[in-house]
Design an enzyme around this catalytic site. Structure first.
Site, short mmCIF file in Angstrom:
data_model
loop_
_atom_site.label_atom_id
_atom_site.label_comp_id
_atom_site.label_asym_id
_atom_site.label_seq_id
_atom_site.Cartn_x
_atom_site.Cartn_y
_atom_site.Cartn_z
N SER A 133 0.85 -1.19 0.00
CA SER A 133 0.00 0.00 0.00
C SER A 133 0.89 1.25 0.00
CB SER A 133 -0.94 -0.05 1.21
OG SER A 133 -1.89 0.98 1.18
N ASP A 160 0.31 -4.11 -4.01
CA ASP A 160 -0.73 -3.09 -4.14
C ASP A 160 -0.23 -1.69 -3.78
OD1 ASP A 160 -3.11 -3.64 -5.33
OD2 ASP A 160 -4.27 -3.86 -3.51
N HIS A 235 -7.52 -4.92 -1.32
CA HIS A 235 -6.31 -4.19 -0.95
C HIS A 235 -5.68 -4.68 0.34
CE1 HIS A 235 -3.58 -0.80 -1.15
NE2 HIS A 235 -3.93 -0.39 0.05
#
Length: 306
Positions: A133, A160, A235
């Site tokens: 992330s 991600d 996610h």
């Protein structure tokens, strides 16, 4: 166990299962007079040996321990993982996180060996960098030199990764240029994206919107680079089960087992590291060629070598 098909192509089924090295977690606390730059989660093989090192940057408003099951999978295949804990303030500057990650990278050469079991040694000539992330962006920013490090990274992975549009000060640096292959990096890059991360959760906007997520990071990567899309997952599905369930309140989540996601992504990471830190390319190539071998659906898979 590994199998052979009619064409003698290696099928690395074992990479998607825990490895034979075992894994032990070690918590290193930051103290006032300590030289440790941040609180650390170390995950190391239990078996005696000398192993490559992976520096892992966690995502926004998460904790390094929330990734322990995923990191244990990687470590059990013969890797030492170092995961610093960044600040938990919502508006902490990304530049601060990049600087902390750089300080941890520099600490590795003086403090890592003494923090591990005596029979486990780090091989810092084989050092890789990974983040999830916002931590994926932190990893890219560190590799791009936004904070100097004495040690050199030999490979870069992102799970991600996500940036933001025209960031305010607290999410600088802005590393996306929207120019293909523009990242000034000569090291191999591996990116794992999720198919649900660009979808909203009710009135909550997506955590990794199109134009700022894994697809654009891959678009700006230079060869050699790999891209794997876990199309049926979200996610935060890489987190430990309890934390993934909590995150599902604010972001889309896959309906299937999160353990499969951790195993699938963990196997990809191990195969990538074997290829680009150890020169063992069979495992990575077989995942690319034989996608049905993975416990999750990977579509598309892109591997650019030149």
């Amino acid at each position: 166990m590994a199998q052979q098909d009619d064409d003698q192509t290696y099928l690395p089924i074992s990479l998607f299962e825990p490895g034979n090295k075992g894994a032990i977690t070690i918590h290193v606390k930051k103290k006032k007079k300590s030289q440790v730059p941040a609180q650390l989660l170390l995950v190391a093989p239990q078996a005696e040996g000398t192993y490559p090192v992976l520096l892992f940057c966690h995502g926004y408003c998460t904790e390094n321990s929330w990734y322990s099951h995923f990191l244990e999978h990687i470590s059990s295949h013969g890797y030492i993982v170092v995961a610093p804990q960044f600040y938990q303030c919502l508006l902490v500057s990304l530049n601060n996180e990049v600087q902390t990650a750089a300080e941890v990278a520099d600490w590795l050469s003086t403090g890592l060996a003494t923090s591990l079991p005596k029979n486990v040694k780090p091989d810092l000539s084989k050092l890789a960098l990974m983040g999830h992330s916002r931590g994926g962006k932190t990893a890219f920013a560190l590799a791009l030199g936004h904070a100097p490090t004495a040690l050199k990274f030999k490979a870069l992975l992102a799970l991600d990764p996500v940036s933001g549009p025209k960031p305010p000060t607290w999410v600088e640096p802005n590393i996306l240029s929207y120019v293909p292959h523009s990242f000034n990096l000569s090291i191999p890059i591996g990116i794992i994206g999720t198919g649900l991360s660009s979808q909203a959760k009710g009135v909550i906007p997506p955590l990794a919107p199109n134009g700022f997520n894994h697809a654009e990071f891959f678009n700006e990567s230079r060869p050699p680079c790999c891209y794997f899309l876990a199309k049926d997952y979200g996610h935060c599905d890489i987190l430990n089960d309890s934390k993934a369930a909590l995150a599902s309140l604010v972001c889309k989540s896959g309906k299937d087992s999160k353990q499969k996601m951790r195993r699938g992504a963990g196997g990809i990471v191990v195969a990538f590291l074997k290829a680009y830190l150890g020169g063992e390319t069979n495992a990575l190539q077989s995942i690319i060629d034989i996608t049905a071998n993975a416990p999750i659906t990977l579509d598309p898979i892109i591997h650019i070598t030149v």
